[in-house]
Design an enzyme around this catalytic site. Structure first.
Site, mmCIF file in Angstrom:
data_model
loop_
_atom_site.group_PDB
_atom_site.id
_atom_site.type_symbol
_atom_site.label_atom_id
_atom_site.label_comp_id
_atom_site.label_asym_id
_atom_site.label_seq_id
_atom_site.Cartn_x
_atom_site.Cartn_y
_atom_site.Cartn_z
ATOM 1 C CG ASP A 76 42.428 5.612 71.104
ATOM 2 O OD1 ASP A 76 42.667 5.191 69.964
ATOM 3 O OD2 ASP A 76 41.271 5.804 71.535
ATOM 4 C CG LEU A 77 42.340 10.883 67.180
ATOM 5 C CD1 LEU A 77 42.915 12.190 67.703
ATOM 6 C CD2 LEU A 77 42.489 10.835 65.653
ATOM 7 C CG ASP A 78 38.649 8.308 66.448
ATOM 8 O OD1 ASP A 78 38.788 9.515 66.265
ATOM 9 O OD2 ASP A 78 38.700 7.479 65.528
ATOM 10 C CB THR A 98 35.829 11.161 66.194
ATOM 11 O OG1 THR A 98 36.641 10.229 66.877
ATOM 12 C CG2 THR A 98 36.602 12.427 65.903
ATOM 13 C CE LYS A 137 32.606 4.719 71.898
ATOM 14 N NZ LYS A 137 32.214 5.207 73.209
ATOM 15 N N GLY A 138 37.718 1.696 68.423
ATOM 16 C CA GLY A 138 39.074 1.170 68.286
ATOM 17 C C GLY A 138 39.237 0.158 67.166
ATOM 18 N NE ARG A 192 38.192 4.517 56.847
ATOM 19 C CZ ARG A 192 38.969 5.315 56.115
ATOM 20 N NH1 ARG A 192 38.924 5.257 54.797
ATOM 21 N NH2 ARG A 192 39.815 6.148 56.703
ATOM 22 C CB SER A 237 44.794 6.631 66.339
ATOM 23 O OG SER A 237 43.565 6.611 65.659
ATOM 24 C CB ALA A 238 42.328 1.903 64.744
ATOM 25 C CB SER A 239 41.657 7.103 62.986
ATOM 26 O OG SER A 239 41.167 7.961 61.982
ATOM 27 C CG ASN A 266 39.962 10.022 58.384
ATOM 28 O OD1 ASN A 266 40.227 10.453 57.263
ATOM 29 N ND2 ASN A 266 39.062 9.075 58.580
ATOM 30 C CE LYS A 322 44.437 1.339 68.995
ATOM 31 N NZ LYS A 322 43.789 2.626 69.305
ATOM 32 C CD GLU A 376 42.855 2.467 73.049
ATOM 33 O OE1 GLU A 376 41.631 2.639 73.168
ATOM 34 O OE2 GLU A 376 43.406 2.394 71.950
ATOM 35 C CG ASP A 377 37.980 5.313 73.485
ATOM 36 O OD1 ASP A 377 39.007 4.997 72.839
ATOM 37 O OD2 ASP A 377 36.857 5.426 72.967
HETATM 38 P P1 B16 Z 1 39.010 5.718 60.262
HETATM 39 P P2 B16 Z 1 41.036 5.073 67.628
HETATM 40 C C1 B16 Z 1 39.372 4.225 65.678
HETATM 41 O O1 B16 Z 1 40.179 5.203 66.241
HETATM 42 C C2 B16 Z 1 37.902 4.447 66.034
HETATM 43 O O2 B16 Z 1 37.688 4.228 67.422
HETATM 44 C C3 B16 Z 1 37.045 3.489 65.247
HETATM 45 O O3 B16 Z 1 35.688 3.712 65.541
HETATM 46 C C4 B16 Z 1 37.312 3.703 63.750
HETATM 47 O O4 B16 Z 1 36.565 2.781 62.964
HETATM 48 C C5 B16 Z 1 38.810 3.503 63.478
HETATM 49 O O5 B16 Z 1 39.547 4.409 64.269
HETATM 50 C C6 B16 Z 1 39.159 3.758 62.025
HETATM 51 O O6 B16 Z 1 38.938 5.110 61.736
HETATM 52 O O7 B16 Z 1 37.798 5.267 59.514
HETATM 53 O O8 B16 Z 1 39.049 7.211 60.525
HETATM 54 O O9 B16 Z 1 40.288 5.228 59.619
HETATM 55 O O10 B16 Z 1 40.008 4.971 68.711
HETATM 56 O O11 B16 Z 1 41.938 3.862 67.503
HETATM 57 O O12 B16 Z 1 41.781 6.393 67.665
HETATM 58 MG MG MG Z 2 39.519 5.125 70.761
#
Ligand code: B16
Ligand code: MG
Length: 225
Positions: free
Chosen positions: A10-12, A18, A46-47, A50, A115-117, A119, A146, A170-171
């Site tokens: 996972d990233l964040d 972040t 978390k996870g 957006r 990751s869900a991000s 970015n 997730k 995963e966190d």
């Molecule tokens: P973004 P992960 C998740 O990343 C974050 O934990 C979560 O807080 C955030 O809303 C989501 O990514 C979307 O991120 O706005 O950058 O697309 O923990 O799955 O790496």
């Molecule tokens: Mg995470």
């Protein structure tokens, strides 16, 4: 236990913290809308992707709005978030992560991101660690968030490794659920109290050795679900 051939991160919250920047930007948005939310509530984001995060925050503030307005607000929050994470340097990579990635590479264990991000790629590039990741699955190429295992299963598929031969780090509790549902080994990064349903929990990557982790996992029952 099955041989571990790949690790998906996972990233964040696992590679980089972040969460504090997400919190700052979401809070600024909530404050503009006339309410606030706590760090404890932020844990629940978390996870979470957006738009789903925004929906939860609006619920906490008792604010209702249409889909188009939500998209506008989510874009605004993202601009603030990107401005902050754009200033990060590799110093913000979480402790022990780079050493562990180096060890995996030396041992020819495949490395992926789940990751869900949306970015994820710019953040990995900024931190100068994108080259470690053979496959990057993120919020731009999955449809289900997730605890659905899609992001990890697609990652394993692209790495050409059976899910049962993968470890997911995963966190987020929902992220651990996703890994377990996907039939993978789940290693929680954080507190046992939050992530106790994982096969194993580590506080961070400091001094983590792959062989030691593999041997710990070999004592577990293996796939939980
Ligand atoms: P973004 P992960 C998740 O990343 C974050 O934990 C979560 O807080 C955030 O809303 C989501 O990514 C979307 O991120 O706005 O950058 O697309 O923990 O799955 O790496
Ligand atoms: Mg995470």
């Amino acid at each position: 236990m099955k041989k571990i051939s790949a690790c998906i991160f996972d990233l964040d919250g696992v590679i980089v913290d972040t969460a504090k920047y997400h919190f700052k930007a979401w809070r600024r948005l909530a404050n503009e809308l006339g309410f606030d939310f706590t760090e404890k509530e932020n844990e629940k984001l978390k996870g979470v992707g957006r738009i789903d995060s925004l929906k939860l925050i609006l619920k906490w503030g008792g604010v209702k709005m249409d889909e188009a307005s939500m998209q506008t607000l989510a874009a605004k929050k993202n601009e603030w978030y990107v401005e902050d994470v754009g200033k990060m340097t590799s110093d913000e990579i979480m402790i022990g992560v780079v050493d562990f990635l180096d060890e995996l590479q030396a041992k020819k264990i495949k490395i992926g991101l789940g990751s869900a991000s949306k970015n994820a790629v710019p953040i990995l590039t900024q931190l100068e660690i994108k080259h470690y990741f053979e496959v990057i699955m993120d919020g731009t190429n999955v449809t289900k968030g997730k605890p659905d295992p899609e992001v990890f299963l697609k990652g394993a598929e692209r790495l050409k490794i059976d899910p049962s031969n993968c470890i997911v780090f995963e966190d987020a509790s929902k992220g651990v659920d996703a890994a377990l549902k996907g039939g993978m080994y789940a290693v929680g990064v954080g507190k046992e109290a939050d992530l106790g349903h994982a096969h194993h929990v580590i506080p961070d990557f400091k001094d983590l050795k792959f062989d030691a982790l593999e041997s710990i996992l070999s004592t577990k029952e293996g796939i939980k679900q």
